[in-house]
Design an enzyme around this catalytic site. Structure first.
Site, PDB file in Angstrom:
ATOM      1  N   ASP A  47       0.291  -1.162   0.175  1.00 20.80           N
ATOM      2  CA  ASP A  47       0.350  -0.577  -0.122  1.00 20.80           C
ATOM      3  C   ASP A  47       1.256   1.716   0.124  1.00 20.80           C
ATOM      4  OD1 ASP A  47      -1.637  -2.004   1.051  1.00 20.80           O
ATOM      5  OD2 ASP A  47      -2.693  -0.194   0.583  1.00 20.80           O
TER       6      ASP A  47
HETATM    7  O1  MRU Z   1      -7.751  -3.097   2.737  1.00 17.25           O
HETATM    8  P1  MRU Z   1      -7.100  -4.156   1.714  1.00 17.25           P
HETATM    9  O2  MRU Z   1      -8.126  -5.250   0.797  1.00 17.25           O
HETATM   10  O3  MRU Z   1      -7.309  -2.410   0.166  1.00 17.25           O
HETATM   11  O4  MRU Z   1      -5.557  -3.960   1.419  1.00 17.25           O
HETATM   12  C1  MRU Z   1      -5.424  -4.208  -0.023  1.00 17.25           C
HETATM   13  C2  MRU Z   1      -3.776  -4.513   0.305  1.00 17.25           C
HETATM   14  O5  MRU Z   1      -2.827  -4.639   1.243  1.00 17.25           O
HETATM   15  C3  MRU Z   1      -3.042  -4.733  -1.090  1.00 17.25           C
HETATM   16  O6  MRU Z   1      -1.990  -6.268  -0.366  1.00 17.25           O
HETATM   17  C4  MRU Z   1      -2.388  -3.927  -1.492  1.00 17.25           C
HETATM   18  O7  MRU Z   1      -3.165  -2.539  -1.494  1.00 17.25           O
HETATM   19  C5  MRU Z   1      -2.074  -3.750  -2.703  1.00 17.25           C
HETATM   20  S1  MRU Z   1      -3.380  -4.168  -4.203  1.00 17.25           S
HETATM   21  C6  MRU Z   1      -2.163  -4.634  -5.770  1.00 17.25           C
END
Ligand code: MRU
Length: 386
Positions: free
Chosen positions: A251
């Site tokens: 993220d």
């Molecule tokens: O809370 P989320 O479902 O949005 O978290 C998603 C993640 O942590 C993913 O691993 C990250 O965003 C990478 S997506 C290519």
């Protein structure tokens, strides 16, 4: 077999797959205003760092295309767009792709000069570019990741490897192919993959609800494990299954390489180090935040207590099949218990072997930090200056 699509877009129309209904129901929401885009992201009907940025950018592009847009002078129109972007930025705090997209869009509309229509057109075209580029980016990440694994652990069709992944990083989290799941997809296409293990990804189950679904959909040999099984998996199956790497998305990767990703990523990195298994972060450069020096500067989103104390899903029929039209919510804990629910954690750079971007795999320099300056010269010069 068609690949899954989180986002369907044509100029003036955006449809976003409601991921809360997966894997049992396929429903696309129309998203045509900033509020609808915000809502889609904040309620997690769409998630994953790149997909969040894409939905915010395209959602506003659709609103602007369909009008009306307040103001007539360039200054007024830019103010109108800035306000909408600043609002969208509040939808979720941890993933940096959204901030990077917003900065890119703000820069673009300021480069146009005069003319209301020209500014709106420039915004829409830039948002479309963010969407289209993401797919090319993910394909490149897939190639670089597969090459890196070939060079580092000898992953070939004669020596297939197994990998572990966490959370969802596939087509549903991006515009297509995926980041970490993109590498897995490329390994599979190249004949380098033996098996992919995906974690459930508690508490919100992105792994079991989304990644497991994508892996099955793509026909990739795969096995679902609970998050708590990773240590035993490494201890008992590393040799037998040739488990060579943990591959996760991100993220936010900050300047020294510390990486925020879905809660549970850090413990996998610790375990991988203990068991001599490579730990790879697959991240487009849009997920890299050069402004923030270390992981201590990352804001970690905390989410609702109910994500731990309740679970929602389709009912199982008496014959063992899934009743896809039903939705049941059940309590999984005493509802009075205190809950701590951080959505992300930070994996220190020292535990990461490579950050695989669309520009290549980046490894640590002699000082133990990742040298992103080599792949992001311009931004590095602007932010870091040397
Ligand atoms: O809370 P989320 O479902 O949005 O978290 C998603 C993640 O942590 C993913 O691993 C990250 O965003 C990478 S997506 C290519």
């Amino acid at each position: 077999m068609s690949t899954l699509q989180a986002v369907r877009y044509s100029r003036g129309k955006l449809e976003v797959l409601d991921q809360l209904r997966l894997p049992h129901e396929f429903h696309y929401d129309d998203v045509s205003t900033r509020q609808e885009a915000f809502d889609s992201i904040a309620t997690m009907r769409v998630r994953g760092a790149p997909a969040i940025a894409i939905v915010a950018s395209l959602g506003l592009a659709v609103e602007l295309f369909n009008g009306p847009v307040a103001g007539n002078t360039a200054q007024e129109v830019i103010h109108h767009i800035d306000e909408a972007l600043d609002y969208l930025k509040q939808s979720r705090p941890t993933a940096v792709d959204l901030t990077n997209a917003i900065n890119q869009l703000k820069t673009r509309i300021r480069s146009v000069g005069d003319g209301k229509e020209a500014i709106i057109e420039a915004f829409i075209a830039e948002a479309e570019k963010i969407f289209e580029r993401d797919l090319e980016t993910n394909l490149a990440i897939g190639d670089h990741g597969a090459e890196w694994l070939k060079a580092q652990v000898g992953a070939t069709s004669e020596n297939t490897v197994s990998v572990v992944t966490h959370c969802n990083t596939g087509s549903l989290a991006t515009s297509g192919h995926g980041t970490a799941l993109g590498i897995i997809r490329t390994l599979q296409a190249n004949g380098q993959l033996r098996q992919a293990f995906c974690t459930e990804t508690r508490p919100y189950n992105q792994g079991s609800r989304l990644t497991a679904f994508e892996l099955v959909h793509e026909g990739i040999p795969s096995t679902l494990i609970a998050d708590s099984m990773a240590a035993s998996l490494f201890r008992t199956k590393k040799e037998e299954r040739n488990i060579a790497a943990v591959i996760v998305g991100a993220d936010r990767v900050v300047r020294n390489g510390d990486t925020a990703n879905k809660i549970g990523t850090y413990q996998l990195a610790v375990l991988a180090k203990h068991h001599g298994i490579k730990f790879i972060v697959a991240a487009p450069t849009t997920s890299i935040d050069l402004e923030t020096e270390t992981g201590d500067g990352i804001k970690i989103e905390e989410r609702r207590r109910e994500e731990l104390t309740q679970v929602t899903g389709a009912a199982i029929k008496a014959d063992g099949g899934v009743d896809e039209s039903s939705k049941v919510r059940v309590a999984t804990a005493d509802q009075r218990i205190d809950v701590w629910n951080p959505a992300f954690d930070v994996t220190p750079a020292e535990l990461i072997d490579a950050v695989v971007t669309e520009k290549g795999a980046v490894e640590k320099c002699a000082d133990g930090k990742f040298g992103f300056g080599n792949i992001m010269r311009e931004r590095w010069a602007q932010v870091v200056g040397h």
